[in-house]
Design an enzyme around this catalytic site. Structure first.
Site, short mmCIF file in Angstrom:
data_model
loop_
_atom_site.label_atom_id
_atom_site.label_comp_id
_atom_site.label_asym_id
_atom_site.label_seq_id
_atom_site.Cartn_x
_atom_site.Cartn_y
_atom_site.Cartn_z
N HIS A 371 0.80 -1.22 0.00
CA HIS A 371 0.00 0.00 0.00
C HIS A 371 0.84 1.27 0.00
O HIS A 371 0.28 2.34 0.26
CB HIS A 371 -0.92 0.04 1.22
CG HIS A 371 -2.09 -0.89 1.14
ND1 HIS A 371 -3.27 -0.56 0.50
CD2 HIS A 371 -2.26 -2.14 1.62
CE1 HIS A 371 -4.12 -1.57 0.60
NE2 HIS A 371 -3.54 -2.54 1.27
N LYS A 564 -8.18 13.91 5.04
CA LYS A 564 -7.36 12.70 5.00
C LYS A 564 -6.26 12.86 6.04
O LYS A 564 -6.12 13.91 6.66
CB LYS A 564 -6.74 12.48 3.61
CG LYS A 564 -5.97 13.68 3.07
CD LYS A 564 -5.46 13.40 1.66
CE LYS A 564 -6.57 13.49 0.66
NZ LYS A 564 -6.68 12.35 -0.23
N ARG A 565 -5.51 11.79 6.26
CA ARG A 565 -4.39 11.85 7.20
C ARG A 565 -3.47 13.02 6.84
O ARG A 565 -3.19 13.27 5.67
CB ARG A 565 -3.63 10.53 7.15
CG ARG A 565 -2.47 10.38 8.08
CD ARG A 565 -2.06 8.92 8.17
NE ARG A 565 -1.90 8.31 6.86
CZ ARG A 565 -0.73 8.19 6.23
NH1 ARG A 565 0.38 8.69 6.80
NH2 ARG A 565 -0.64 7.60 5.07
N LYS A 570 0.75 14.30 1.09
CA LYS A 570 -0.63 14.58 0.70
C LYS A 570 -0.84 16.08 0.45
O LYS A 570 -1.86 16.48 -0.07
CB LYS A 570 -1.59 14.04 1.75
CG LYS A 570 -1.55 12.52 1.86
CD LYS A 570 -2.50 12.00 2.92
CE LYS A 570 -2.40 10.50 3.09
NZ LYS A 570 -2.97 9.73 1.96
N THR A 672 -8.61 6.38 -1.41
CA THR A 672 -10.00 5.92 -1.49
C THR A 672 -10.98 7.06 -1.20
O THR A 672 -12.13 7.00 -1.62
CB THR A 672 -10.27 4.76 -0.53
OG1 THR A 672 -9.84 5.11 0.78
CG2 THR A 672 -9.55 3.50 -0.98
N LYS A 676 -14.83 8.03 -2.79
CA LYS A 676 -16.05 8.37 -2.04
C LYS A 676 -16.62 9.70 -2.52
O LYS A 676 -17.85 9.84 -2.69
CB LYS A 676 -15.72 8.43 -0.54
CG LYS A 676 -15.30 7.11 0.06
CD LYS A 676 -14.61 7.30 1.41
CE LYS A 676 -13.88 6.02 1.80
NZ LYS A 676 -12.95 6.22 2.93
#
Length: 824
Positions: A371, A564-565, A570, A672, A676
Site C-alpha cells: 500500500h 485525509k491523514r 498529501k 479511497t 467516495k
C-alpha cells in the site's frame, strides 16, 4: 462457535426470527425492560444497546447458517490479515443491509425515538489510522455481499485511533475508549483462545528417527481471546466474520507475590500482556513503541494462523498436503507479513513437516498487498529486537533467506550487489529485517492498489524481484463500498437515483452508467432535483462545521474539501498556500472571476510527526485571520474540522463540490477518499497520481481538474530542484511566501512557521510543493470559472457519480477472487 460446529455436523439450518415492525418492537421492549431494566425516557445509550441486540438476534441465524454451509471438508476459504479495520458505526449499516429500515423506524417511533438519533449513541470503532483500515472494512462488506467465504482477522483494541481536539490551533490527543460501554455487536469466543509465545530460546533436538527438530522453550506466553463481529452482506442472507484478538495474561496474577505484599509485581505480567491489544499500534519513534508494534504484529499473525489451522481441521480436513488448496491468506500491507515465518514455524516445529514441504505449502497460500511507495513505510525491524522477542522466528527467517539467496545466486552468478539488495537481512550499522522482502519471497501473489502504483513498484522498489518472478506481480485497484458511502451516507441522492434507474445499483454499481443521459443540459428537471439534494447535504455539513468549528459556511458557495491523514506527501500545505493566495487576492481587490468558496480541511497527524502537527497549526492560524477579516466579507471561509473520522466523512462526502486529491505525483499508492467523493458527485482537482489516474480516465479530462508534474517529471526535476526560482518568476507566489514569512498569520507567536518555510524553500524538499503551485492555482481558476456555470457544474457532478461504478469494492473483490483467491 461450538454451536456453529454442532449445527454443521447435524445439518441443521436455523430459522430466522420474524422481522416485522411488531416483532422488532416486542424484542426491543424485552431487552429494554427485562435485560437492561430501563423504562421510557432512559438515556439514549440504552435504547441503542437494546436495538443493537434486537438486530443482532436477527443476524445470528444467517451468521450461523453461513458458517455451517462452509464448514465442510475441501471448502476453500480466504483470511484477510490486517492490523487495522476502521469500521466506524455498525447499526445503520446493518439496518440497510438487512432491509429493516421501515420495521426499525416504526419500532422506534413507539418509544419516541428515531433511527438517526439512536445511531448517534454508537461510538466509531476507530480500529485504524486512515485509508488502510477503512479499505479493510470496505473489503469485508463487499466479500459478504458477494457471498465470498472470507474471514477478517484483526486486533481487539481497547482504545482506537486517538480523539483529536484543537487547542489554540494545535492538535491535542485524547484517548478514544470506544469500548467503555461495551460493544453489543461482538461475541466472545473464549473456547478458541490461542497461546502466543514471546521471548525464551530455541532448543534443537533429534527425534527417535534421527531427524532434527527445533522447539521454542521458556517462553512468556500471551493468551489471544477471539471476539467475533458480524459482517452482513447486502440483503443476501450471508454474514461473514471479523475476528478480533484480545490479549490476556496466562494467569490473572502471581498470588504468591500478592500475598507477600508485592502488589505491583504481582500484576505486572498481566498488564504487560494486555498492553498488546490496549491501543491501536503506536508511533514507533521510541524503542518501546517499536517493541509493542512488533508484539502486536506477531500476536495477530500467530493467533490467526493457529485459528485457521484449527478451523480447517474442525471442518474434517486431515491431509496437510492439501492445506494450500483449501486456504489463502491475504496480508494487508507489510504489518502482518511475519505470518510467512510463523506459518513455517507452525508447519515445521508443531506439525513436524519437512522444510521443503512446509515451504511449498506456505508459498502457495500467502498473498501480499503493498500500500505504499514510501520506502520508509516498508517496515524494517532490528535483528537484535527479533533475537530478544522472537528468537525462533529469527532462525526461520535466516533459513528462508539462505534458501532464497541460493536461488538468486543460481539466476545471477557472482552478482553480489544484487544479492545484497535482495537479501531479507539488510546489513549496516544496525542490521535490519526487511519485512516487505519476506512477504514477496513467501507469497505467490504481490499486488499494488492502483495502476500507476503497481507500475512504480515494478519499475522501482521491487524491480529486482520482478526480474526474478515477473508473473508474481499484479494490480488490484482499490474501491469503496457503495452501501456505506452512497446508500447509507447519501440517502437523498440514493432515493433520487433509484427513482430514475431502480435500486439494482446498490449491489452492482455499474448500473450508475444509466444516469449519463440525465447529465445532459437538456435534463433541466433532473438537474434541479440533483442540486436540491446537494444543497440539503451542504446545509447538513454547514451545521456540523458551525457546531465543531464555530465557522459559518454558506451553502451557496463552492465547498472545497480536503480530508485525509495529515502528511507532507498529501500536501495539505499546497492547499493552504492557495487559501493564502485567495485571501491576498481579495485584500488587493483582484476579484475578477473569483467564486465564493468555503474550504474545509480535516485529518489527524501522527502524535510524533512534528511537521504534520505544525501544518495543522498553520491551517488554523490562516483560518483565524481569514474568517475575521472584514474585508474578506464572506467571499472566503476556512475551517479545520477536528477529530475527522468515518462518521464525519459520511456527512462530508455527500456535501462536497470540489475534492482535493493533490499528492506529489508518484507518492500516493491509490487513495479511497477520492472515490467516495466521486460517487457522491464531487468533481476532483488532482495530480496524475494513484487512483486519480483511473478516475480521470473513467470520467474524462473535461470533468476533472488535472494539474501538476507527472511522476517521471518529479523524478527528473529532483536533482536540480530550486524552489527560490519559482518564487522569483511568479509574483503571486512571492506575495504568498512574503505574507507567510512576515508573520501575518502568527503575530503573537513569532517564528512558529519557520520550519514550514524552511521545508518549502529547501532544494531537497521531496514533495516539491512550490513546483506545482502555479499549475495548481491555474487549475483552481478553471474551477472558479466552471462553478459559475450552474448547468455545466451540475453536468460534471452527475457524470462523476455515473462514471464511478469501477470504484466499488465489489469489483475489487471480484478481481482478487478471480486472480488470487479462487474461492467458490
Amino acid at each position: 462457535m461450538q454451536a456453529k460446529n454442532a449445527a454443521s455436523k447435524r445439518g441443521v439450518k436455523l430459522k430466522s426470527l420474524p422481522s416485522s415492525a411488531a416483532a422488532v418492537s416486542k424484542d426491543f421492549e424485552r431487552y429494554q425492560y427485562y435485560h437492561l431494566g430501563r423504562f421510557h425516557g432512559c438515556p439514549p445509550l440504552y435504547t441503542y444497546q437494546s436495538l443493537a441486540w434486537t438486530l443482532r438476534d436477527r443476524i445470528m441465524s444467517d451468521w450461523m447458517n453461513t458458517y455451517s454451509a462452509r464448514d465442510q471438508p475441501g471448502k476453500r476459504r480466504a483470511y484477510y490479515l490486517s492490523l487495522e479495520f476502521l469500521i466506524g458505526r455498525a447499526l445503520s449499516n446493518h439496518v440497510l443491509n438487512l432491509g429493516l429500515d421501515e420495521a426499525t423506524e416504526q419500532a422506534l417511533q413507539n418509544f419516541g425515538q428515531t433511527l438517526e438519533n439512536v445511531a448517534e449513541e454508537e461510538p466509531d470503532a476507530g480500529l485504524g489510522n486512515g485509508g488502510l483500515g477503512r479499505l479493510a472494512a470496505c473489503f469485508m462488506d463487499s466479500c459478504a455481499t458477494l457471498d465470498l467465504p472470507v474471514m477478517g482477522y484483526g486486533i481487539h483494541y481497547e482504545y482506537g485511533m486517538f480523539r483529536q481536539r484543537i487547542e489554540n490551533g494545535y492538535q491535542k490527543e485524547d484517548p478514544d475508549h470506544w469500548l467503555r460501554d461495551g460493544n453489543p455487536w461482538e461475541i466472545e469466543r473464549s473456547e478458541f483462545t490461542c497461546r502466543v509465545p514471546f521471548g525464551g530460546r530455541t532448543e534443537h533436538f533429534r527425534d527417535p528417527a534421527g531427524i532434527e527438530h527445533a522447539r521454542w522453550v521458556d517462553t512468556n506466553d500471551v493468551l489471544a481471546i477471539p471476539f467475533d463481529m458480524p459482517i452482513t452482506g447486502y440483503r443476501n442472507n450471508t454474514v461473514n466474520t471479523l475476528r478480533l484478538w484480545k490479549a490476556a495474561a496466562t494467569d490473572e496474577f502471581n498470588l504468591d507475590e500478592f500475598n507477600a505484599g508485592s502488589y505491583t509485581e504481582a500484576v505486572q505480567e498481566k498488564n504487560h500482556a494486555e498492553h498488546i491489544s490496549m491501543v491501536l499500534y503506536p508511533n514507533d519513534s521510541s524503542e518501546n513503541g517499536k517493541e509493542l508494534r512488533l508484539r502486536q504484529q506477531y500476536f495477530l499473525a500467530s493467533a490467526s494462523l493457529q485459528d485457521a489451522l484449527r478451523q480447517w481441521r474442525s471442518a474434517g480436513n486431515t491431509d496437510l498436503g492439501r492445506f494450500a488448496e483449501d486456504n489463502v491468506f491475504q496480508m494487508n500491507d507489510t504489518h502482518p507479513t511475519i505470518a510467512v515465518a510463523e506459518l513455517m514455524r507452525l508447519l515445521v516445529d508443531v506439525e513436524r513437516l519437512g522444510w521443503d514441504q512446509a515451504w511449498a505449502i506456505t508459498t502457495r497460500c500467502m498473498a501480499y498487498t503493498n500500500h505504499t511507495l514510501l520506502p520508509e513505510a516498508l517496515e524494517r525491524w532490528p535483528v537484535a529486537l527479533f533475537e530478544r522477542l522472537l528468537p525462533r522466528l529469527l532462525e526461520i527467517i535466516y533459513e528462508i533467506n539462505a534458501h532464497f539467496l541460493r536461488e538468486v545466486g543460481v539466476k545471477w552468478p557472482g552478482d553480489m550487489d544484487r544479492r545484497r539488495r535482495m537479501s531479507i537481512i539488510e546489513e549496516g550499522g544496525v542490521r535490519q529485517i526487511r519485512m516487505a522482502w519476506l512477504a514477496i519471497i513467501g507469497s505467490f501473489s504481490v499486488n499494488g492498489v492502483a495502476a500507476l502504483h503497481s507500475q512504480l513498484l515494478r519499475d522501482g522498489l521491487f524491480r529486482d524481484f520482478v526480474d526474478l518472478w515477473p508473473d508474481k506481480f499484479n494490480n488490484k485497484t482499490n474501491g469503496v463500498t457503495p452501501r456505506r458511502w452512497v446508500a447509507h451516507a447519501n440517502p437523498g441522492m440514493s432515493a433520487l437515483i433509484s427513482s430514475k434507474i431502480g435500486d439494482d445499483w446498490v449491489a452492482d454499481l455499474a448500473h450508475l452508467e444509466k444516469l449519463k443521459p440525465l447529465a445532459s443540459r437538456r435534463s433541466t428537471a433532473f438537474h434541479a432535483e440533483w442540486r436540491a439534494v446537494k444543497r440539503a447535504n451542504k446545509e447538513r455539513l454547514a451545521a456540523l462545521v458551525k457546531a465543531e468549528c464555530g465557522v459559518d459556511f454558506n451553502p451557496d458557495a463552492l465547498f472545497d474539501v480536503q480530508v485525509k491523514r495529515i502528511h507532507e506527501y498529501k500536501r495539505q500545505l499546497l492547499n493552504i498556500l492557495h487559501v493564502i493566495h485567495l485571501y491576498n487576492r481579495i485584500n488587493r481587490g483582484r476579484l475578477d472571476g473569483l467564486a465564493d468558496r468555503c474550504v474545509l480541511i480535516g485529518g489527524k497527524a501522527a502524535p510524533g510527526y512534528l511537521m504534520a502537527k505544525r501544518i495543522i497549526k498553520l491551517i488554523n492560524s490562516v483560518a483565524e485571520v481569514v474568517n475575521n477579516d472584514p474585508d474578506v466579507d464572506g467571499r472566503l471561509k476556512v475551517a479545520f474540522l477536528p477529530n475527522y473520522r468515518v462518521t464525519s466523512m459520511e456527512i462530508i462526502a455527500p456535501a462536497t463540490d470540489l475534492s482535493e486529491q493533490i499528492s506529489t505525483a508518484g507518492k500516493e499508492a491509490s487513495g479511497t477518499g477520492n472515490m467516495k467523493f466521486m460517487m457522491n458527485g464531487a468533481v476532483t482537482i488532482g495530480t496524475y497520481d494513484g487512483a486519480n489516474i483511473e478516475i480521470l480516465e473513467a470520467v474524462g479530462e473535461e470533468n476533472f481538474f488535472l494539474f501538476g508534474l507527472h511522476a517521471e517529471e518529479v523524478e527528473a526535476l529532483r536533482p536540480q530542484y530550486q524552489p527560490q526560482s519559482y518564487i522569483d518568476r511568479d509574483p503571486e507566489l512571492r506575495e504568498v511566501i512574503d505574507l507567510l514569512a512576515s508573520g501575518h498569520f502568527n503575530l503573537c507567536e513569532p517564528g512558529i512557521f519557520d520550519m514550514i518555510l524552511g521545508a518549502l524553500l529547501n532544494p531537497h524538499d521531496p514533495w516539491m510543493v512550490l513546483a506545482d503551485f502555479r499549475s495548481y492555482v491555474d487549475a483552481q481558476e478553471r474551477v472558479s470559472q466552471a462553478w459559475q456555470d450552474e448547468a455545466g457544474w451540475t453536468r460534471m457532478s452527475i457524470l462523476n457519480t455515473a462514471s464511478s461504478g469501477f470504484f466499488s469494492t465489489d469489483r475489487t473483490m471480484q478481481e482478487y477472487n478471480a486472480d488470487i483467491w479462487k474461492l467458490k
